[in-house]
Design a protein around this motif. Structure first.
Motif, mmCIF file in Angstrom:
data_model
loop_
_atom_site.group_PDB
_atom_site.id
_atom_site.type_symbol
_atom_site.label_atom_id
_atom_site.label_comp_id
_atom_site.label_asym_id
_atom_site.label_seq_id
_atom_site.Cartn_x
_atom_site.Cartn_y
_atom_site.Cartn_z
ATOM 1 N N TYR A 48 67.967 -45.844 -17.157
ATOM 2 C CA TYR A 48 68.107 -44.395 -17.004
ATOM 3 C C TYR A 48 67.349 -43.594 -18.053
ATOM 4 C CZ TYR A 48 71.766 -45.596 -13.685
ATOM 5 O OH TYR A 48 72.449 -46.113 -12.610
ATOM 6 N N ASP A 49 66.681 -44.272 -18.969
ATOM 7 C CA ASP A 49 65.953 -43.575 -20.025
ATOM 8 C C ASP A 49 64.479 -43.507 -19.639
ATOM 9 O OD1 ASP A 49 64.813 -42.562 -22.298
ATOM 10 O OD2 ASP A 49 65.858 -43.915 -23.688
ATOM 11 N N ASP A 50 64.064 -42.362 -19.105
ATOM 12 C CA ASP A 50 62.682 -42.225 -18.642
ATOM 13 C C ASP A 50 61.673 -42.213 -19.780
ATOM 14 O OD1 ASP A 50 63.510 -42.154 -16.022
ATOM 15 O OD2 ASP A 50 63.590 -39.958 -15.919
ATOM 16 N N SER A 51 62.139 -42.022 -21.008
ATOM 17 C CA SER A 51 61.208 -42.045 -22.142
ATOM 18 C C SER A 51 60.802 -43.474 -22.499
ATOM 19 C CB SER A 51 61.826 -41.360 -23.363
ATOM 20 O OG SER A 51 62.896 -42.129 -23.903
ATOM 21 N N VAL A 52 61.564 -44.449 -22.030
ATOM 22 C CA VAL A 52 61.232 -45.865 -22.250
ATOM 23 C C VAL A 52 60.521 -46.392 -21.010
ATOM 24 C CG1 VAL A 52 62.155 -48.186 -22.595
ATOM 25 C CG2 VAL A 52 63.138 -46.259 -23.856
ATOM 26 N N ARG A 53 59.270 -46.815 -21.202
ATOM 27 C CA ARG A 53 58.458 -47.266 -20.066
ATOM 28 C C ARG A 53 58.088 -48.745 -20.152
ATOM 29 N NH1 ARG A 53 56.660 -42.405 -21.696
ATOM 30 N NH2 ARG A 53 54.764 -43.205 -22.681
ATOM 31 N N ALA A 54 58.326 -49.374 -21.302
ATOM 32 C CA ALA A 54 58.094 -50.815 -21.471
ATOM 33 C C ALA A 54 58.963 -51.286 -22.629
ATOM 34 C CB ALA A 54 56.630 -51.119 -21.749
ATOM 35 N N ILE A 55 59.400 -52.549 -22.555
ATOM 36 C CA ILE A 55 60.325 -53.081 -23.560
ATOM 37 C C ILE A 55 59.813 -54.413 -24.086
ATOM 38 C CG2 ILE A 55 62.696 -53.843 -24.008
ATOM 39 C CD1 ILE A 55 62.262 -51.853 -20.918
ATOM 40 N N VAL A 56 59.945 -54.604 -25.396
ATOM 41 C CA VAL A 56 59.692 -55.898 -26.035
ATOM 42 C C VAL A 56 61.034 -56.453 -26.471
ATOM 43 C CG1 VAL A 56 58.660 -57.065 -28.028
ATOM 44 C CG2 VAL A 56 57.375 -55.284 -26.810
ATOM 45 N N VAL A 57 61.306 -57.717 -26.144
ATOM 46 C CA VAL A 57 62.541 -58.365 -26.591
ATOM 47 C C VAL A 57 62.166 -59.509 -27.522
ATOM 48 C CG1 VAL A 57 62.638 -59.876 -24.539
ATOM 49 C CG2 VAL A 57 64.704 -59.473 -25.890
ATOM 50 N N THR A 58 62.863 -59.594 -28.652
ATOM 51 C CA THR A 58 62.556 -60.612 -29.645
ATOM 52 C C THR A 58 63.819 -60.984 -30.409
ATOM 53 O OG1 THR A 58 60.983 -61.200 -31.409
ATOM 54 C CG2 THR A 58 61.967 -59.002 -31.521
ATOM 55 N N GLY A 59 63.684 -61.900 -31.362
ATOM 56 C CA GLY A 59 64.807 -62.318 -32.183
ATOM 57 C C GLY A 59 64.561 -62.014 -33.645
ATOM 58 N N ALA A 60 65.618 -61.731 -34.390
ATOM 59 C CA ALA A 60 65.485 -61.433 -35.807
ATOM 60 C C ALA A 60 65.121 -62.697 -36.590
ATOM 61 C CB ALA A 60 66.799 -60.858 -36.336
ATOM 62 N N GLY A 61 64.349 -62.518 -37.656
ATOM 63 C CA GLY A 61 63.959 -63.646 -38.493
ATOM 64 C C GLY A 61 62.787 -64.407 -37.904
ATOM 65 N N ASP A 62 62.444 -65.531 -38.543
ATOM 66 C CA ASP A 62 61.305 -66.321 -38.071
ATOM 67 C C ASP A 62 61.697 -67.745 -37.686
ATOM 68 O OD1 ASP A 62 61.831 -67.390 -40.533
ATOM 69 O OD2 ASP A 62 59.832 -67.054 -41.372
ATOM 70 N N LYS A 63 63.008 -68.004 -37.609
ATOM 71 C CA LYS A 63 63.474 -69.351 -37.272
ATOM 72 C C LYS A 63 63.684 -69.535 -35.776
ATOM 73 C CE LYS A 63 63.751 -70.561 -41.616
ATOM 74 N NZ LYS A 63 62.740 -71.479 -42.206
ATOM 75 N N ALA A 64 64.170 -68.479 -35.113
ATOM 76 C CA ALA A 64 64.539 -68.636 -33.704
ATOM 77 C C ALA A 64 64.419 -67.321 -32.960
ATOM 78 C CB ALA A 64 65.963 -69.169 -33.586
ATOM 79 N N PHE A 65 63.925 -67.419 -31.745
ATOM 80 C CA PHE A 65 64.011 -66.299 -30.804
ATOM 81 C C PHE A 65 65.442 -66.209 -30.296
ATOM 82 C CE2 PHE A 65 64.140 -65.220 -26.260
ATOM 83 C CZ PHE A 65 63.664 -63.909 -26.294
ATOM 84 N N CYS A 66 65.928 -67.331 -29.764
ATOM 85 C CA CYS A 66 67.302 -67.430 -29.275
ATOM 86 C C CYS A 66 67.591 -68.895 -28.992
ATOM 87 C CB CYS A 66 67.480 -66.590 -28.004
ATOM 88 S SG CYS A 66 69.113 -66.740 -27.224
ATOM 89 N N THR A 67 68.798 -69.338 -29.321
ATOM 90 C CA THR A 67 69.166 -70.736 -29.072
ATOM 91 C C THR A 67 70.268 -70.836 -28.012
ATOM 92 O OG1 THR A 67 70.628 -70.622 -31.007
ATOM 93 C CG2 THR A 67 68.431 -71.561 -31.330
ATOM 94 N N GLY A 68 70.320 -69.843 -27.116
ATOM 95 C CA GLY A 68 71.256 -69.911 -26.000
ATOM 96 C C GLY A 68 72.655 -69.479 -26.378
ATOM 97 N N ILE A 69 73.623 -70.015 -25.659
ATOM 98 C CA ILE A 69 75.017 -69.636 -25.878
ATOM 99 C C ILE A 69 75.494 -70.150 -27.232
ATOM 100 C CG2 ILE A 69 75.920 -71.701 -24.732
ATOM 101 C CD1 ILE A 69 77.473 -68.212 -24.415
ATOM 102 N N ASP A 70 76.227 -69.333 -27.922
ATOM 103 C CA ASP A 70 76.838 -69.754 -29.182
ATOM 104 C C ASP A 70 77.876 -70.830 -28.871
ATOM 105 O OD1 ASP A 70 78.343 -69.985 -31.571
ATOM 106 O OD2 ASP A 70 77.863 -67.919 -32.117
#
Length: 261
Positions: A48-70
């Motif tokens: 619903y935010d028309d000011s956002v036209r593209a999104i980048v998704v990433t993970g904090a730090g440099d060890k992992a993007f994401c390791t799935g379910i905790d």
């Protein structure tokens, strides 16, 4: 910058690019139930935010993007082997009916449930030290949603090898590029900047044309993907049952007409 529990969201109104960061580096950006809910809410907000036209998704730090379910997350399950509650099913943009372009910037490990997010991004950019693997079979678990998502992006044999080899083998960023999973490999620490640059270019184009193109791309494989995903919960529920329950179920089936020697 807007903090939201285990997520950080920033948006540049001039460029139209938002950056969504999984922010649990102490847990390798694993997704707990709270983060799963935050991710779903974030994608719906972007709709619903028309000011956002593209999104980048990433993970904090440099060890992992994401390791799935905790692995510490407790997810109650129904008793029926034909039902499964999976909190990761709604963590991606397409599961929340968002058809704005999403670019994943992979920095470090991406494994298991990370593929729910990667599988619903338009394309991936990865640091050269990034790795991809699927640990499910190693721990006696069925990889279903993950393999379905990756089968839309990688050759069948590459997906099969990754899923079946479990933790014994990790795909490098370079190999991921060679197989088509990753579209660009950057020097260490460069994935987010490269993804943002691409997102800024895309966001500079007319939104209707971009979003229509995204929708057209996904419609090309939507039917097969939807059918495959529909089978996943049953395969997981049956394959992940404890041994005594499997013996009970399959022993009962043999007793109804299956013969063994």
């Amino acid at each position: 910058m807007t903090p939201a529990g285990a997520l950080r969201t920033s948006a540049d109104k001039d460029t139209g690019v938002a950056v969504l960061t999984l922010d649990r580096p102490e847990r390798h950006n694993a997704v707990d139930l709270a983060m799963a809910a935050e991710l779903a809410a974030a994608w719906r907000k972007f709709r619903y935010d028309d000011s956002v036209r593209a999104i980048v998704v990433t993970g904090a730090g440099d060890k992992a993007f994401c390791t799935g379910i905790d692995r510490a997350a407790h997810v109650p399950q129904p008793h029926s082997p034909y039902s499964i509650d999976d909190p990761l099913r709604t963590i991606g943009p397409k599961a929340n009916d968002l058809w704005k372009p999403v670019i994943a910037a992979v920095n470090g490990m991406a494994c298991g449930g990370a593929f729910y997010l990667l599988g619903e991004a338009e394309f991936l950019v990865a640091d050269e030290h990034a790795t991809f693997f699927d640990p499910h079979t190693t721990y006696g678990m069925v990889s279903a949603f993950e393999t379905v998502h990756m089968a839309q992006r990688m050759p069948f044999g590459e997906v099969a090898r990754m899923a079946l080899m479990g933790t014994a083998e990790r795909i490098s960023a370079r190999r991921a590029y060679e197989t088509g999973l990753v579209s660009e490999v950057t020097p260490p620490g460069g994935a987010v900047a490269a993804a943002v640059r691409a997102a800024e270019t895309i966001a500079s184009y007319p939104a209707e044309a971009v979003q229509g193109t995204v929708r057209a791309l996904w419609s090309a494989k939507e039917a097969a993907r939807a059918q495959a995903l529909a089978h996943a919960p049953h395969l997981i529920a049956l394959g992940n049952l404890p041994p005594e329950r499997q013996a009970e179920l399959f022993g009962a089936r043999r007793g109804r007409g299956f013969r063994t020697r």
